[in-house]
Design a protein around this motif. Structure first.
Motif, mmCIF file in Angstrom:
data_model
loop_
_atom_site.group_PDB
_atom_site.id
_atom_site.type_symbol
_atom_site.label_atom_id
_atom_site.label_comp_id
_atom_site.label_asym_id
_atom_site.label_seq_id
_atom_site.Cartn_x
_atom_site.Cartn_y
_atom_site.Cartn_z
ATOM 1 N N ALA A 1 9.411 -9.434 18.358
ATOM 2 C CA ALA A 1 8.064 -8.920 18.633
ATOM 3 C C ALA A 1 7.774 -7.678 17.804
ATOM 4 O O ALA A 1 6.686 -7.535 17.222
ATOM 5 N N LEU A 2 8.742 -6.746 17.708
ATOM 6 C CA LEU A 2 8.526 -5.509 16.951
ATOM 7 C C LEU A 2 8.453 -5.775 15.455
ATOM 8 O O LEU A 2 7.588 -5.213 14.759
ATOM 9 N N VAL A 3 9.347 -6.619 14.954
ATOM 10 C CA VAL A 3 9.320 -6.939 13.518
ATOM 11 C C VAL A 3 8.027 -7.662 13.157
ATOM 12 O O VAL A 3 7.395 -7.361 12.132
ATOM 13 N N THR A 4 7.619 -8.604 13.991
ATOM 14 C CA THR A 4 6.382 -9.338 13.729
ATOM 15 C C THR A 4 5.184 -8.406 13.753
ATOM 16 O O THR A 4 4.267 -8.521 12.920
ATOM 17 N N SER A 5 5.166 -7.469 14.702
ATOM 18 C CA SER A 5 4.061 -6.507 14.773
ATOM 19 C C SER A 5 3.987 -5.675 13.496
ATOM 20 O O SER A 5 2.898 -5.435 12.961
ATOM 21 N N THR A 6 5.140 -5.228 13.007
ATOM 22 C CA THR A 6 5.159 -4.451 11.767
ATOM 23 C C THR A 6 4.664 -5.279 10.586
ATOM 24 O O THR A 6 3.868 -4.794 9.763
ATOM 25 N N MET A 7 5.115 -6.526 10.498
ATOM 26 C CA MET A 7 4.672 -7.392 9.400
ATOM 27 C C MET A 7 3.179 -7.665 9.469
ATOM 28 O O MET A 7 2.501 -7.716 8.437
ATOM 29 N N VAL A 8 2.660 -7.832 10.689
ATOM 30 C CA VAL A 8 1.212 -8.053 10.840
ATOM 31 C C VAL A 8 0.445 -6.836 10.329
ATOM 32 O O VAL A 8 -0.578 -6.972 9.636
ATOM 33 N N GLY A 9 0.932 -5.631 10.670
ATOM 34 C CA GLY A 9 0.262 -4.427 10.184
ATOM 35 C C GLY A 9 0.276 -4.326 8.673
ATOM 36 O O GLY A 9 -0.725 -3.939 8.051
ATOM 37 N N ILE A 10 1.413 -4.700 8.057
ATOM 38 C CA ILE A 10 1.506 -4.634 6.589
ATOM 39 C C ILE A 10 0.606 -5.673 5.938
ATOM 40 O O ILE A 10 -0.144 -5.377 4.996
ATOM 41 N N ILE A 11 0.652 -6.906 6.459
ATOM 42 C CA ILE A 11 -0.114 -8.000 5.838
ATOM 43 C C ILE A 11 -1.614 -7.766 5.976
ATOM 44 O O ILE A 11 -2.364 -7.846 4.987
ATOM 45 N N PHE A 12 -2.058 -7.461 7.194
ATOM 46 C CA PHE A 12 -3.499 -7.327 7.415
ATOM 47 C C PHE A 12 -4.022 -5.933 7.076
ATOM 48 O O PHE A 12 -5.234 -5.713 7.078
ATOM 49 N N GLY A 13 -3.116 -4.986 6.794
ATOM 50 C CA GLY A 13 -3.570 -3.664 6.375
ATOM 51 C C GLY A 13 -3.611 -3.491 4.877
ATOM 52 O O GLY A 13 -4.141 -2.490 4.372
ATOM 53 N N THR A 14 -3.069 -4.467 4.143
ATOM 54 C CA THR A 14 -3.019 -4.348 2.685
ATOM 55 C C THR A 14 -4.413 -4.397 2.061
ATOM 56 O O THR A 14 -4.742 -3.602 1.162
ATOM 57 N N LEU A 15 -5.269 -5.331 2.503
ATOM 58 C CA LEU A 15 -6.615 -5.464 1.927
ATOM 59 C C LEU A 15 -7.438 -4.200 2.116
ATOM 60 O O LEU A 15 -8.001 -3.678 1.132
ATOM 61 N N PRO A 16 -7.553 -3.633 3.330
ATOM 62 C CA PRO A 16 -8.301 -2.388 3.457
ATOM 63 C C PRO A 16 -7.694 -1.244 2.648
ATOM 64 O O PRO A 16 -8.431 -0.423 2.082
ATOM 65 N N ALA A 17 -6.349 -1.181 2.583
ATOM 66 C CA ALA A 17 -5.701 -0.116 1.826
ATOM 67 C C ALA A 17 -6.018 -0.243 0.341
ATOM 68 O O ALA A 17 -6.288 0.767 -0.340
ATOM 69 N N ASN A 18 -5.992 -1.465 -0.196
ATOM 70 C CA ASN A 18 -6.327 -1.679 -1.607
ATOM 71 C C ASN A 18 -7.779 -1.306 -1.885
ATOM 72 O O ASN A 18 -8.093 -0.713 -2.929
ATOM 73 N N ARG A 19 -8.664 -1.664 -0.963
ATOM 74 C CA ARG A 19 -10.090 -1.349 -1.162
ATOM 75 C C ARG A 19 -10.300 0.155 -1.178
ATOM 76 O O ARG A 19 -11.098 0.667 -1.979
ATOM 77 N N ALA A 20 -9.581 0.886 -0.306
ATOM 78 C CA ALA A 20 -9.712 2.347 -0.298
ATOM 79 C C ALA A 20 -9.166 2.950 -1.585
ATOM 80 O O ALA A 20 -9.737 3.897 -2.134
ATOM 81 N N ALA A 21 -8.041 2.401 -2.069
ATOM 82 C CA ALA A 21 -7.416 2.948 -3.276
ATOM 83 C C ALA A 21 -8.258 2.702 -4.517
ATOM 84 O O ALA A 21 -8.176 3.466 -5.488
ATOM 85 N N GLN A 22 -9.087 1.653 -4.528
ATOM 86 C CA GLN A 22 -9.884 1.294 -5.710
ATOM 87 C C GLN A 22 -11.237 2.001 -5.767
ATOM 88 O O GLN A 22 -11.994 1.812 -6.724
ATOM 89 N N LEU A 23 -11.568 2.779 -4.735
ATOM 90 C CA LEU A 23 -12.864 3.466 -4.738
ATOM 91 C C LEU A 23 -12.922 4.500 -5.866
ATOM 92 O O LEU A 23 -11.953 5.210 -6.137
ATOM 93 N N ASP A 24 -14.092 4.596 -6.498
ATOM 94 C CA ASP A 24 -14.293 5.567 -7.568
ATOM 95 C C ASP A 24 -14.566 6.941 -6.948
ATOM 96 O O ASP A 24 -15.429 7.070 -6.077
ATOM 97 N N PRO A 25 -13.820 7.981 -7.338
ATOM 98 C CA PRO A 25 -13.994 9.288 -6.701
ATOM 99 C C PRO A 25 -15.396 9.857 -6.873
ATOM 100 O O PRO A 25 -15.926 10.493 -5.963
ATOM 101 N N VAL A 26 -16.015 9.664 -8.034
ATOM 102 C CA VAL A 26 -17.359 10.192 -8.285
ATOM 103 C C VAL A 26 -18.375 9.530 -7.364
ATOM 104 O O VAL A 26 -19.192 10.193 -6.701
ATOM 105 N N GLU A 27 -18.315 8.186 -7.301
ATOM 106 C CA GLU A 27 -19.241 7.464 -6.437
ATOM 107 C C GLU A 27 -18.971 7.797 -4.967
ATOM 108 O O GLU A 27 -19.901 7.855 -4.154
ATOM 109 N N SER A 28 -17.682 8.006 -4.628
ATOM 110 C CA SER A 28 -17.339 8.332 -3.254
ATOM 111 C C SER A 28 -17.926 9.648 -2.814
ATOM 112 O O SER A 28 -18.391 9.819 -1.685
ATOM 113 N N LEU A 29 -17.921 10.658 -3.727
ATOM 114 C CA LEU A 29 -18.476 11.970 -3.394
ATOM 115 C C LEU A 29 -19.989 11.928 -3.224
ATOM 116 O O LEU A 29 -20.559 12.716 -2.486
ATOM 117 N N LYS A 30 -20.641 10.953 -3.862
ATOM 118 C CA LYS A 30 -22.096 10.820 -3.728
ATOM 119 C C LYS A 30 -22.479 10.066 -2.471
ATOM 120 O O LYS A 30 -23.633 10.051 -2.084
#
Length: 424
Positions: free
Chosen positions: A393-422
């Protein structure tokens, strides 16, 4: 030539980089905790799916293990150490021989007892379908089995009232009988009232000295039916006029030796008869193995079904994290403007997703384990608890967080800082 100071300098740089990574990770963890504190309700609702999913995994495993334990205990109640030997017929070449010479006898039982050390107890069985009569003139069709006193041990029978016949009854050919619980209730009203009751078999009076039942209900699939009477073998053989028996039951000292002992039993008996005779030794080992495999398969299937709940919880985490990224675009822009790299931003949101799923998984695991432990504490029933289910249960929970958290994390990392400040 490399300067002598290069090695200390390199070591200092590695130490500094390691310290920076440690500070970076601790800072990211602190930011994640601050984010959770700012949105407590959202955090709890998002983690709720993981709580339910993790608890479901443990519940399913517990239910599967409980069902498996019940099934195995029921089978073991019949007698896991039991070997049932019977004559299956003659092979090719026996056409012109007397098959009576191949039937099992009491001498075969004695030979096995002497030559197979693993045998702890044994009993022959004579089977007769006959009518018995009572003093009131009532006549009843019953199954009469002639067995030895050790039959009780071999078949794990439970004596409800009175006693089972013993070696003295067998030796002195005493006309006594023990009857099944349904027979006693039908003919005498209760098991205790049947004691000292009498009946006649082929005109010979018998006295009932006990009532019994099988340890596990076999639903008529064993040699014992509802209307069954057991009498000493030494008495029953006079009704058949032969020493031949239908079956011989053996009890093995150790369940691990059942398969090897059954082969030895067949070899001993086969050596006493014609070479083409066929004897079958039936055990419950294969049935136990099959029941265990079926129970394990059902548990795995139920675990896969409960995994759907974890997947749904993971989708919820991904949706919330995507919304979180959108609501914190300006914060991301400020962090990038202050020097945060795309990797650091990605790691921050990925850790937040893992924290949510792992926290939900931990709470769900505690709840899932608390229920069976509570049952064990407040009742006498020993509910099986699997530590592996908590780990899964604990390992599966951790894997779920990694798998389903990767897309939002990538989207945040790809944001342009200039556009973000605006962004407003």
């Amino acid at each position: 030539m490399v300067p002598a100071q290069s090695h200390p300098r390199r070591s200092f740089e590695l130490t500094l980089a390691s310290a920076r990574r440690t500070m970076l990770f601790s800072e990211i963890v602190r930011l994640a905790i601050d984010s959770f504190r700012a949105s407590k309700v959202r955090f709890m609702l998002t983690a709720l799916g993981m709580v339910i999913g993790s608890a479901s995994v443990i519940f399913v495993v517990t239910i599967g293990l409980t069902g498996k334990q019940y099934i195995l205990n029921a089978i073991e109640g019949i007698g896991t150490n039991m070997v049932e030997l019977e004559y299956s017929g003659g092979g090719a070449g026996n056409v012109n021989t007397n098959f009576q010479n191949d039937l099992l006898t009491r001498d075969d039982e004695r030979a096995v007892d002497e030559q197979v050390p693993a045998v702890a107890a044994s009993s022959p069985m004579l089977e007769m379908h006959d009518r018995i009569s009572f003093g009131s003139g009532l006549v009843k069709d019953v199954l009469v089995l002639g067995v030895s006193p050790q039959y009780r041990q071999v078949r794990n029978l439970i004596v409800l009232s009175g006693r089972f016949f013993d070696d003295e009854d067998e030796t002195t050919h005493t006309k006594v009988a023990v009857v099944t619980e349904p027979f006693a209730r039908a003919m005498f009203g209760s098991t205790s009232a049947a004691i000292n009751g009498t009946f006649q078999l082929s005109g010979i009076p018998f006295t009932i000295i006990g009532t019994f039942r099988e340890r596990t209900d076999t639903f008529g699939q064993s040699e014992i039916a509802d209307q069954t009477i057991l009498v000493p073998y030494s008495v029953a053989r006079y009704f058949t006029g032969t020493d031949n028996v239908k079956q011989i039951f053996f009890s093995i000292r150790d369940a691990r030796d059942v398969e090897a002992a059954s082969k030895q039993i067949v070899n001993v008996v086969h050596g006493r008869h014609q070479q083409n005779s066929v004897y079958t030794a039936q055990t419950l080992t294969a049935l136990l193995t099959t029941a265990s495999l079926i129970a394990n398969a059902l548990t795995i299937v139920l675990m896969l079904v409960s995994a759907v709940t974890l997947a749904v919880g993971g989708v919820g985490i991904m949706n919330i994290m995507l919304a979180t990224v959108r609501s914190r675009i300006r914060e991301i822009g400020i962090r990038k403007a202050l020097g945060a790299t795309a990797r650091e931003i990605k790691l921050q949101f990925l850790i937040e997703a893992v924290f949510i799923s792992l926290a939900g998984g931990l709470i769900g695991t505690i709840i899932g384990l608390a229920v069976p432990f509570s049952v064990r504490f407040f009742t006498s029933y020993r509910v099986p608890v699997s530590g592996w289910s908590a780990v899964i249960a604990l390992v599966t929970s951790t894997m779920v967080g990694i798998i389903f958290g990767t897309l939002p994390a990538n989207r945040a990392a790809q944001l342009d800082p200039v556009e973000s400040l605006k962004y407003e």
